[in-house]
Write a protein that holds these residues in place. Structure first.
Motif, short mmCIF file in Angstrom:
data_model
loop_
_atom_site.label_atom_id
_atom_site.label_comp_id
_atom_site.label_asym_id
_atom_site.label_seq_id
_atom_site.Cartn_x
_atom_site.Cartn_y
_atom_site.Cartn_z
N ILE A 106 -6.81 2.04 -1.17
CA ILE A 106 -7.69 0.93 -0.79
C ILE A 106 -7.10 -0.35 -1.35
CG2 ILE A 106 -9.98 -0.05 -1.11
CD1 ILE A 106 -11.04 2.82 -1.18
N GLY A 107 -7.11 -1.41 -0.55
CA GLY A 107 -6.60 -2.69 -0.98
C GLY A 107 -5.09 -2.79 -0.95
N LYS A 108 -4.44 -1.89 -0.23
CA LYS A 108 -2.98 -1.92 -0.11
C LYS A 108 -2.61 -2.03 1.36
CE LYS A 108 -2.49 1.08 -4.17
NZ LYS A 108 -3.07 0.15 -5.03
N GLN A 109 -1.62 -2.87 1.65
CA GLN A 109 -1.18 -3.06 3.04
C GLN A 109 0.34 -3.04 3.11
OE1 GLN A 109 -2.63 -6.80 4.50
NE2 GLN A 109 -4.78 -6.24 4.25
N TRP A 110 0.84 -2.39 4.15
CA TRP A 110 2.26 -2.43 4.50
C TRP A 110 2.37 -3.24 5.79
CZ3 TRP A 110 6.33 -0.80 1.71
CH2 TRP A 110 6.10 0.08 0.67
N ARG A 111 3.31 -4.14 5.84
CA ARG A 111 3.57 -4.92 7.05
C ARG A 111 5.06 -4.80 7.37
NH1 ARG A 111 0.50 -10.06 4.54
NH2 ARG A 111 -1.62 -9.25 4.69
N ILE A 112 5.35 -4.53 8.63
CA ILE A 112 6.75 -4.40 9.05
C ILE A 112 7.01 -5.36 10.19
CG2 ILE A 112 8.49 -2.83 9.98
CD1 ILE A 112 6.84 -0.52 8.76
N ARG A 113 8.03 -6.19 10.02
CA ARG A 113 8.49 -7.07 11.09
C ARG A 113 9.82 -6.55 11.59
NH1 ARG A 113 8.06 -13.11 8.51
NH2 ARG A 113 5.90 -12.93 7.79
N GLY A 114 10.07 -6.75 12.86
CA GLY A 114 11.35 -6.33 13.38
C GLY A 114 11.34 -6.21 14.88
N ARG A 115 12.41 -5.65 15.40
CA ARG A 115 12.51 -5.41 16.84
C ARG A 115 12.00 -4.01 17.13
NH1 ARG A 115 18.17 -6.88 19.19
NH2 ARG A 115 18.64 -4.91 18.20
N CYS A 116 11.25 -3.90 18.22
CA CYS A 116 10.66 -2.63 18.59
C CYS A 116 11.23 -2.18 19.93
CB CYS A 116 9.14 -2.81 18.70
SG CYS A 116 8.28 -1.35 19.21
N PHE A 117 11.61 -0.91 19.99
CA PHE A 117 12.19 -0.35 21.20
C PHE A 117 11.36 0.85 21.63
CE2 PHE A 117 15.43 -2.42 18.76
CZ PHE A 117 16.12 -3.16 19.71
N VAL A 118 10.83 0.82 22.85
CA VAL A 118 10.09 1.94 23.40
C VAL A 118 11.10 2.78 24.18
CG1 VAL A 118 8.19 2.64 24.90
CG2 VAL A 118 8.02 0.52 23.57
#
Length: 159
Positions: free
Chosen positions: A2-14
């Motif tokens: 609780i109270g923890k967040q991961w954020r990922i930025r980048g290029r996404c490929f489907v």
């Protein structure tokens, strides 16, 4: 967590389901995947890698209920339109992994991260990781901060 967040930025490929086909786009995608993801101890050069088997393995690793959700009617569609012959809320067992409707709606996504953040609101603290020599490291002027961890720079920042 609780109270923890991961954020990922980048290029996404489907990824397409039929990545093992032999056309220019599929070949280019496979070269990118093998070059980026399978280097430096990550699995070799990709020679002999079976993309179809890997795709099916990702689908098979889901729970039966989650696999079954891929053959549900379109989310947000009015129930008055009916279920289109689909079987909502019906799990897909391990013996049904080739269920065509579900597989046609399932995709594997690859994210090439350019920045990863971890925010802990309990402590509070925030750490960001950026690839060494990458665009984020340069544009955010982080070359002189934090510590190097493999190919990444970890920098503690104010939350």
């Amino acid at each position: 967590m609780i109270g923890k967040q991961w954020r990922i930025r980048g290029r996404c490929f489907v990824l397409p389901r039929d990545l093992d086909r032999s056309d220019g786009i599929a070949e280019e995608t496979k070269r990118w995947l093998t070059g980026k993801l399978m280097k430096d101890g990550g699995g070799g050069n990709g020679e002999g890698f079976d993309f179809t088997r890997e795709y099916q393995a990702h689908f098979g690793n889901l729970s039966p209920v989650l696999r079954g959700s891929f053959r549900n009617p379109l989310p947000g569609a009015p129930k008055e339109l009916g279920n289109g012959g689909l079987t909502p809320r019906s799990p897909i067992g391990d013996d049904e992994l080739n269920q065509e409707v579900a597989l046609s709606n399932f995709r594997v996504v690859v994210i090439e991260p350019t920045r990863v953040e971890f925010l802990d609101l309990e402590v509070p603290s925030k750490t960001i990781w950026v690839p060494i020599g990458g665009e984020a490291e340069k544009t955010e002027n982080l070359e002189k901060f934090g510590k190097v961890e493999g190919d990444w720079r970890a920098v503690e920042v104010w939350p």
